[in-house]
Design an enzyme around this catalytic site. Sequence first.
Site, PDB file in Angstrom:
ATOM      1  N   HIS A 169     -29.790  25.961  -4.051  1.00  0.00           N
ATOM      2  CA  HIS A 169     -29.685  26.986  -3.003  1.00  0.00           C
ATOM      3  C   HIS A 169     -28.212  27.362  -2.888  1.00  0.00           C
ATOM      4  O   HIS A 169     -27.616  27.307  -1.816  1.00  0.00           O
ATOM      5  CB  HIS A 169     -30.239  26.469  -1.672  1.00  0.00           C
ATOM      6  CG  HIS A 169     -31.252  27.382  -1.065  1.00  0.00           C
ATOM      7  ND1 HIS A 169     -31.216  27.794   0.243  1.00  0.00           N
ATOM      8  CD2 HIS A 169     -32.332  27.998  -1.604  1.00  0.00           C
ATOM      9  CE1 HIS A 169     -32.232  28.595   0.494  1.00  0.00           C
ATOM     10  NE2 HIS A 169     -32.928  28.734  -0.613  1.00  0.00           N
ATOM     11  N   HIS A 205     -34.038  34.109 -10.962  1.00  0.00           N
ATOM     12  CA  HIS A 205     -34.361  32.884 -10.234  1.00  0.00           C
ATOM     13  C   HIS A 205     -35.831  32.512 -10.388  1.00  0.00           C
ATOM     14  O   HIS A 205     -36.170  31.334 -10.482  1.00  0.00           O
ATOM     15  CB  HIS A 205     -34.029  33.065  -8.752  1.00  0.00           C
ATOM     16  CG  HIS A 205     -34.266  31.843  -7.926  1.00  0.00           C
ATOM     17  ND1 HIS A 205     -33.373  30.796  -7.867  1.00  0.00           N
ATOM     18  CD2 HIS A 205     -35.304  31.489  -7.128  1.00  0.00           C
ATOM     19  CE1 HIS A 205     -33.855  29.852  -7.078  1.00  0.00           C
ATOM     20  NE2 HIS A 205     -35.018  30.251  -6.618  1.00  0.00           N
TER      21      HIS A 205
END
Length: 749
Positions: free
Chosen positions: A104, A55
């Site tokens: 998210h 990420h």
Amino acid sequence: MSLDTVKQAEQTPETGQPWKELGLKEDEYQRIREILGRRPTGAELAMYSVMWSEHCSYKSSKVHLKQFGEKAPRTDALLVGIGENAGVVDVGQGYAVTFKIESHNHPSYIEPYQGAATGVGGIVRDILAMGARPVAVMDPLRFGAAGHPDTKRVLPGVVAGIGGYGNCLGLPNIGGEVVFDPCYQGNPLVNALCVGVMKHEDIHLAKASGSGNRVILYGARTGGDGIGGVSVLASETFDATGPSRRPAVQVGDPFQEKLLIECTLELFREKLVTGIQDLGGAGLSCATSELASAGSGGMRIELDRVPLRDATLSPEEILMSESQERMCAIVEPDKVDRFLEICEKWDVIATDIGEVTDGVRLEITWHGEQIVDVPPRSVAHEGPTYHRPFARPDWQDTLQADDAGALPRPVSADELREQVLALVGSPNQASKEWITDQYDRFVQGNTVLAQPEDSGLIRIDEETGLGVAVATDGNGRYAKLDPYAGAQLALAEAYRNVAATGARPLAVSDCLNFGSPEDPAVMWQFAEATRGLADGCLALGTPVTGGNVSLYNQTGETAIHPTPVVAVLGVIDDVARRTPMAFKDPGQLVYLLGDTREEFGGSAWSQVVHDHLGGLPPAVDLEREKLLAEILISASRDGMIDAAHDLSDGGLVQAVTESCLRGGLGARLVVPDGLDAFTFLFSESAGRAVVAVPRSEEMRFTDMCGARGLPATRIGVIDGDAIEVQGEFSLPLAELRAAHEATIPALLA
């Protein structure tokens, strides 16, 4: 647990460490040891583990993402590009606009409300960190099958989280998408976008320069929520057989964030900040290492000075915590007192936790003991780079050969009518008002257009009417059939949506949502989509200013469809001249712009009527997209059209239905020569739009289209209270509205 200091690490090289549990590979752990010349301390290991996660480091994707720089079109509008918290573009009159989209996804599946809420909070802080006032948010969403029980769990929570956080911040939610598909079951996509506005001179960057300058952490206290949160959680698949790394999802406090926004903007106005970074993924590990790495020296941090909500947190946990509503600023010593005064005024906790040094190391102490001594670039910007193997999957040819054009078509007018009703009432084409009504679309009073319009439109200057439009689009079904073309179709649709409102497209942000990069087929999809998007942006002259990559979106072996979501931002000189989508003036003429072909691969019709995915997606012609956009913008500016709506999912009948329902007027349509009614209504050929032309402007409009070589076909007139296709059927608006608006509330009841 005894403190693991740098000195102890030097003296105990063989001490076992939980590198695997923290998500590192063995070769990555060995590389850390090589960089440091010793084993890392526990705190250093924590920092590397979150910063080298997929990420944060983009280790599997950055070899492909570099195309966005290599192929970037030349434009004077780009003020800040890839590499900062968000891109910034010049929109004229001294204004700059910053925008970015991020994901998210995994947190929102585990805890839908907080996962989605903190997704909004994080992207808002990215925009704030550039020096801008956030002015609007958007939310492209993907969920599993509409009728699945888990969709009923995830969707309401996600929507409530987005609405609850954004509404409390006082930010209008002006657009986005909601898509249902079984491939997202167990792995929804929650992408969040924010737009901010500033003057050119107010741009701020994330760097720590000036030896002796202070490092001030301000905002909420640091807690145990989100330790390793999105940085680790978004870096593996949901697989019961894998390591258990599902840390607590961050908990958001929008009222604290609102104070943080106003406090930060006042700090900017008084010129008290020389560098700034928000604390999002990887928390303090990210903020300190990135600020130091981008600056001109080193940094020394006293970690025990960090304000805590939980006094039992270890140094490793403090460094990994992703608690929300926090920022880190670099401040000159003689400005610290005023900085702290402003924070106190806004009831924002602010603490001097360290200083910029003239060295080259990031050093962190805990009660006087050194626990971190690393080169900051090795943490923030020199993580692993993977050249993952990728290969076109064996099944791709079979999928493309399964042509949707060969599916059974309606054989009577009644069947055609039934399929139109089924389409406009299907979950993906139905009204999303149940969702969007939970968002405040008009707070602040500058929203000009909002969903379900083609793009959201915000006024940024009250005197001149200067405004910006933003649209997000992405069709995972198209991308599954052809990732290269699918990415370009997402770009083209967002570009077209912006132009349909009268705004000139300027720049792109993207959120690239894919399955596991360890699967060569998924990596091929990613490589092709990235290549397609880079080539498309070069052709359209819209640079990628930043964005996000979200990988490991799969449960076990089942990956989502490749889903590149593309956001396009455009500028309009005067929002009073914008073009809405509603048909609202009886007697106006309906024109179809562009060419309609037999293109049904990945179409809404093939999904709704036949539950089919196969064939090729619509062909992409980016030069035609540019021409269509120029016509739409010119016609809007010069008053030649009163409504415009792009054609995409669901084809012409979906677009006309939406425009008629929006304006409360029907339309009488005639199938053009050379087309059958089915293709006319359901084809999803790209590069098309439908417009409403006042009779007084017909000649001027058609002359312009003819002179520029854009096909413009008169297909009907706005009139009555039904959509009538001559010689085929008539559908009263009341019946269409009932089908269109009942679906989502019924599914979620």
